[in-house]
Design a protein around this motif. Structure first.
Motif, PDB file in Angstrom:
ATOM      1  N   MET A 204       0.818  -1.206   0.000  1.00 35.74           N
ATOM      2  CA  MET A 204       0.000   0.000   0.000  1.00 35.74           C
ATOM      3  C   MET A 204       0.852   1.257   0.000  1.00 35.74           C
ATOM      4  N   GLU A 205       2.044   1.173   0.523  1.00 37.93           N
ATOM      5  CA  GLU A 205       2.855   2.366   0.759  1.00 37.93           C
ATOM      6  C   GLU A 205       3.814   2.686  -0.374  1.00 37.93           C
ATOM      7  N   ARG A 206       4.231   1.668  -1.136  1.00 36.66           N
ATOM      8  CA  ARG A 206       5.286   1.881  -2.127  1.00 36.66           C
ATOM      9  C   ARG A 206       4.832   1.428  -3.507  1.00 36.66           C
ATOM     10  N   PRO A 207       5.488   1.922  -4.575  1.00 40.46           N
ATOM     11  CA  PRO A 207       5.016   1.654  -5.952  1.00 40.46           C
ATOM     12  C   PRO A 207       5.454   0.280  -6.456  1.00 40.46           C
ATOM     13  N   PHE A 208       4.594  -0.698  -6.310  1.00 32.84           N
ATOM     14  CA  PHE A 208       4.889  -2.050  -6.769  1.00 32.84           C
ATOM     15  C   PHE A 208       4.158  -2.415  -8.055  1.00 32.84           C
TER      16      PHE A 208
ATOM     17  N   ILE B 106      10.013   0.380 -12.692  1.00 32.30           N
ATOM     18  CA  ILE B 106       9.802   1.275 -11.559  1.00 32.30           C
ATOM     19  C   ILE B 106      11.017   1.168 -10.651  1.00 32.30           C
ATOM     20  N   HIS B 107      11.607   2.308 -10.330  1.00 33.33           N
ATOM     21  CA  HIS B 107      12.690   2.312  -9.338  1.00 33.33           C
ATOM     22  C   HIS B 107      12.382   3.407  -8.329  1.00 33.33           C
ATOM     23  N   TYR B 108      12.205   2.991  -7.086  1.00 36.16           N
ATOM     24  CA  TYR B 108      11.834   3.920  -6.013  1.00 36.16           C
ATOM     25  C   TYR B 108      12.774   3.702  -4.836  1.00 36.16           C
ATOM     26  N   GLU B 109      13.252   4.799  -4.273  1.00 33.56           N
ATOM     27  CA  GLU B 109      14.144   4.721  -3.122  1.00 33.56           C
ATOM     28  C   GLU B 109      13.790   5.841  -2.152  1.00 33.56           C
ATOM     29  N   SER B 110      13.582   5.480  -0.899  1.00 31.85           N
ATOM     30  CA  SER B 110      13.240   6.462   0.124  1.00 31.85           C
ATOM     31  C   SER B 110      13.605   5.905   1.490  1.00 31.85           C
ATOM     32  N   GLY B 111      14.301   6.701   2.278  1.00 33.06           N
ATOM     33  CA  GLY B 111      14.656   6.286   3.627  1.00 33.06           C
ATOM     34  C   GLY B 111      15.498   5.032   3.684  1.00 33.06           C
ATOM     35  N   GLY B 112      16.329   4.825   2.695  1.00 33.15           N
ATOM     36  CA  GLY B 112      17.174   3.640   2.671  1.00 33.15           C
ATOM     37  C   GLY B 112      16.488   2.395   2.154  1.00 33.15           C
TER      38      GLY B 112
ATOM     39  N   ARG C 103       0.825 -11.913 -15.776  1.00 28.64           N
ATOM     40  CA  ARG C 103       1.586 -10.701 -15.466  1.00 28.64           C
ATOM     41  C   ARG C 103       2.181 -10.769 -14.059  1.00 28.64           C
ATOM     42  N   LEU C 104       1.419 -11.291 -13.104  1.00 31.14           N
ATOM     43  CA  LEU C 104       1.940 -11.420 -11.747  1.00 31.14           C
ATOM     44  C   LEU C 104       3.145 -12.361 -11.714  1.00 31.14           C
ATOM     45  N   GLN C 105       3.104 -13.404 -12.528  1.00 29.51           N
ATOM     46  CA  GLN C 105       4.212 -14.357 -12.530  1.00 29.51           C
ATOM     47  C   GLN C 105       5.435 -13.801 -13.241  1.00 29.51           C
ATOM     48  N   SER C 106       5.237 -13.007 -14.280  1.00 24.97           N
ATOM     49  CA  SER C 106       6.371 -12.523 -15.068  1.00 24.97           C
ATOM     50  C   SER C 106       6.974 -11.230 -14.527  1.00 24.97           C
ATOM     51  N   THR C 107       6.322 -10.584 -13.564  1.00 24.89           N
ATOM     52  CA  THR C 107       6.866  -9.368 -12.958  1.00 24.89           C
ATOM     53  C   THR C 107       7.891  -9.738 -11.893  1.00 24.89           C
ATOM     54  N   VAL C 108       9.050  -9.112 -11.960  1.00 23.03           N
ATOM     55  CA  VAL C 108      10.137  -9.395 -11.021  1.00 23.03           C
ATOM     56  C   VAL C 108      10.332  -8.193 -10.107  1.00 23.03           C
ATOM     57  N   ILE C 109      10.377  -8.439  -8.817  1.00 23.69           N
ATOM     58  CA  ILE C 109      10.546  -7.387  -7.810  1.00 23.69           C
ATOM     59  C   ILE C 109      11.862  -7.612  -7.081  1.00 23.69           C
ATOM     60  N   ARG C 110      12.624  -6.549  -6.915  1.00 25.36           N
ATOM     61  CA  ARG C 110      13.816  -6.562  -6.069  1.00 25.36           C
ATOM     62  C   ARG C 110      13.641  -5.467  -5.025  1.00 25.36           C
ATOM     63  N   THR C 111      13.738  -5.826  -3.760  1.00 28.79           N
ATOM     64  CA  THR C 111      13.503  -4.850  -2.704  1.00 28.79           C
ATOM     65  C   THR C 111      14.340  -5.158  -1.478  1.00 28.79           C
ATOM     66  N   THR C 112      14.610  -4.113  -0.705  1.00 29.85           N
ATOM     67  CA  THR C 112      15.320  -4.265   0.568  1.00 29.85           C
ATOM     68  C   THR C 112      14.361  -4.206   1.754  1.00 29.85           C
ATOM     69  N   ILE C 113      13.053  -4.179   1.503  1.00 29.65           N
ATOM     70  CA  ILE C 113      12.061  -4.145   2.586  1.00 29.65           C
ATOM     71  C   ILE C 113      12.112  -5.459   3.354  1.00 29.65           C
ATOM     72  N   ARG C 114      12.158  -5.368   4.674  1.00 31.92           N
ATOM     73  CA  ARG C 114      12.166  -6.532   5.562  1.00 31.92           C
ATOM     74  C   ARG C 114      13.315  -7.486   5.256  1.00 31.92           C
ATOM     75  N   HIS C 115      14.467  -6.939   4.911  1.00 30.73           N
ATOM     76  CA  HIS C 115      15.616  -7.810   4.648  1.00 30.73           C
ATOM     77  C   HIS C 115      16.177  -8.341   5.959  1.00 30.73           C
ATOM     78  N   GLY C 116      16.864  -9.467   5.880  1.00 32.71           N
ATOM     79  CA  GLY C 116      17.462 -10.076   7.061  1.00 32.71           C
ATOM     80  C   GLY C 116      18.744  -9.375   7.477  1.00 32.71           C
ATOM     81  N   GLU C 117      19.326  -9.858   8.565  1.00 32.43           N
ATOM     82  CA  GLU C 117      20.511  -9.201   9.125  1.00 32.43           C
ATOM     83  C   GLU C 117      21.685  -9.219   8.154  1.00 32.43           C
ATOM     84  N   HIS C 118      21.853 -10.318   7.433  1.00 31.54           N
ATOM     85  CA  HIS C 118      22.996 -10.455   6.529  1.00 31.54           C
ATOM     86  C   HIS C 118      22.566 -10.457   5.064  1.00 31.54           C
TER      87      HIS C 118
END
Length: 370
Positions: free
Chosen positions: A37-41, A53-59, A131-146
């Motif tokens: 809801m918050e970011r452009p996916f 789409i490339h969006y970056e805010s607050g790291g 379309r849902l299957q062929s769309t690729v998302i790369r994000t740092t949201i909720r990434h792990g410690e390493h």
């Protein structure tokens, strides 16, 4: 006669227990995932979008890429994810076992998200899944410690089960782990108004999700500057066209559970989102009944610096002198022509301003989206 055997499962489905969706689709309250809801996916256009789409805010980074064959998943395709999240949360609340591997009938899904169930709608559903299957998302949201970046598609794999005559009797798909974990975490899920599925425009749908995420039930609402909203949406529209779309939505007041107000602060156009304090109108009808963008109305909602005379430009006569052809409501608004009084009128709505022009009425009850 022995029933036909289900084909052997492949991929992730071989190691996942299926979550079989039961019951009618409309009996479960729709729920959305906060991060979505918050970011452009998603693309906000109905035409095929190939521009990433490339969006970056607050790291936090979000990169969305569609492929030429199908294009990027749209905000209408996201209804499938909302439906999946709603069914998973509802089953978890009932103490049932859930899984990323969903098995269901297309009828259940389509009726729950307000779609028809004709042959064309089934074809559109399969296009949305592609379309849902062929769309690729790369994000740092909720990434792990390493781990710094997560890459996935909205649907890992999907399959339909048909009869010999081609009739679709069942479907199944696998959700990504990133999305499934976000649904199981109740703090990352919000209930949305079922009227959301009746919103027609892409920006309109996106704006409701932003309103539900940020404004919620806060009495003071939330305020955005329009350029920031444009960047936050990921829209390919020109900033000026995007601003016009926002003004039109504010003039229609079509977001269920919220009212919008255009403000100006130091020559910067702002959008204030407030919980609705008046009875809601169907989203299919304009609340104000005017199609102009950026023109103020009687209640002072949706103004964008345009003079009051713009409201009656299409009427037979426009005059500052009272007569039978000019209703008293138009004259009573002259006292709100300055910014201070206009904002006071919005913050303290008067349901019967014509009869008691100088009285101060009590605020109505605040609405909410839960």
């Amino acid at each position: 006669m022995r029933a036909p055997r289900r084909p052997r499962l492949s991929g992730e489905r071989r190691r996942l227990s299926p979550f079989v969706v039961t019951g009618a689709g409309g009996e479960v309250r729709p729920r959305d995932q906060r991060d979505l809801m918050e970011r452009p996916f998603f693309s906000l256009a109905k035409t095929k979008r190939l521009t990433p789409i490339h969006y970056e805010s607050g790291g936090v980074q979000v990169h969305v890429q569609g492929f030429p064959e199908h294009g990027m998943a749209t905000i209408w395709d996201a209804d499938i994810l909302i439906w999946a999240a709603s069914r998973i949360v509802d089953a978890e609340n009932a103490g049932l076992q859930t899984s990323r591997f969903l098995r269901f009938t297309p009828y259940q899904l389509l009726t729950a998200i307000g779609r028809q169930t004709g042959a064309r709608d089934y074809r559109l559903l399969k296009g949305a899944l592609a379309r849902l299957q062929s769309t690729v998302i790369r994000t740092t949201i909720r990434h792990g410690e390493h781990w710094r970046r997560h890459q996935f598609s909205w649907i890992g794999e999907w399959e339909e089960m048909t009869t010999a005559g081609g009739r679709v009797e069942g479907m199944e798909f696998v959700l990504p782990e990133w999305f499934y974990r976000g649904v199981l975490d109740r703090s990352l899920v919000l209930t949305i108004d079922p009227a959301y599925f009746r919103l027609k425009g892409g920006i309109e749908r996106w704006l409701y999700r932003v309103a539900r995420k940020h404004a919620g039930r806060q009495p003071q609402g939330w305020c955005f500057d329009i350029p920031h909203l444009h960047a936050k949406s990921g829209s390919l529209a020109k900033p000026t066209d995007f601003a016009c779309d926002i003004r039109r939505i504010a003039a229609r007041q079509s977001l269920p559970g919220y009212r919008l107000r255009i403000e100006r602060v130091d020559h910067v156009e702002m959008l204030r989102i407030l919980p609705a304090s008046y009875p809601q109108f169907p989203v299919d009808n304009c609340v104000n009944g005017i199609g102009t963008s950026g023109v103020g109305n009687v209640d002072g909602i949706g103004t964008s610096g345009v003079r009051l005379s713009g409201l009656r430009a299409c009427q037979g006569q426009l005059s500052l002198w009272s007569d039978e052809r000019n209703p008293s409501r138009n004259l009573s608004n002259l006292k709100d022509s300055n910014m201070v009084e206009a904002r006071r009128a919005v913050d303290n709505p008067r349901p019967d301003a014509d009869m008691v022009p100088h009285s101060r009425n009590r605020r109505g009850p605040e609405g909410g989206g839960e």
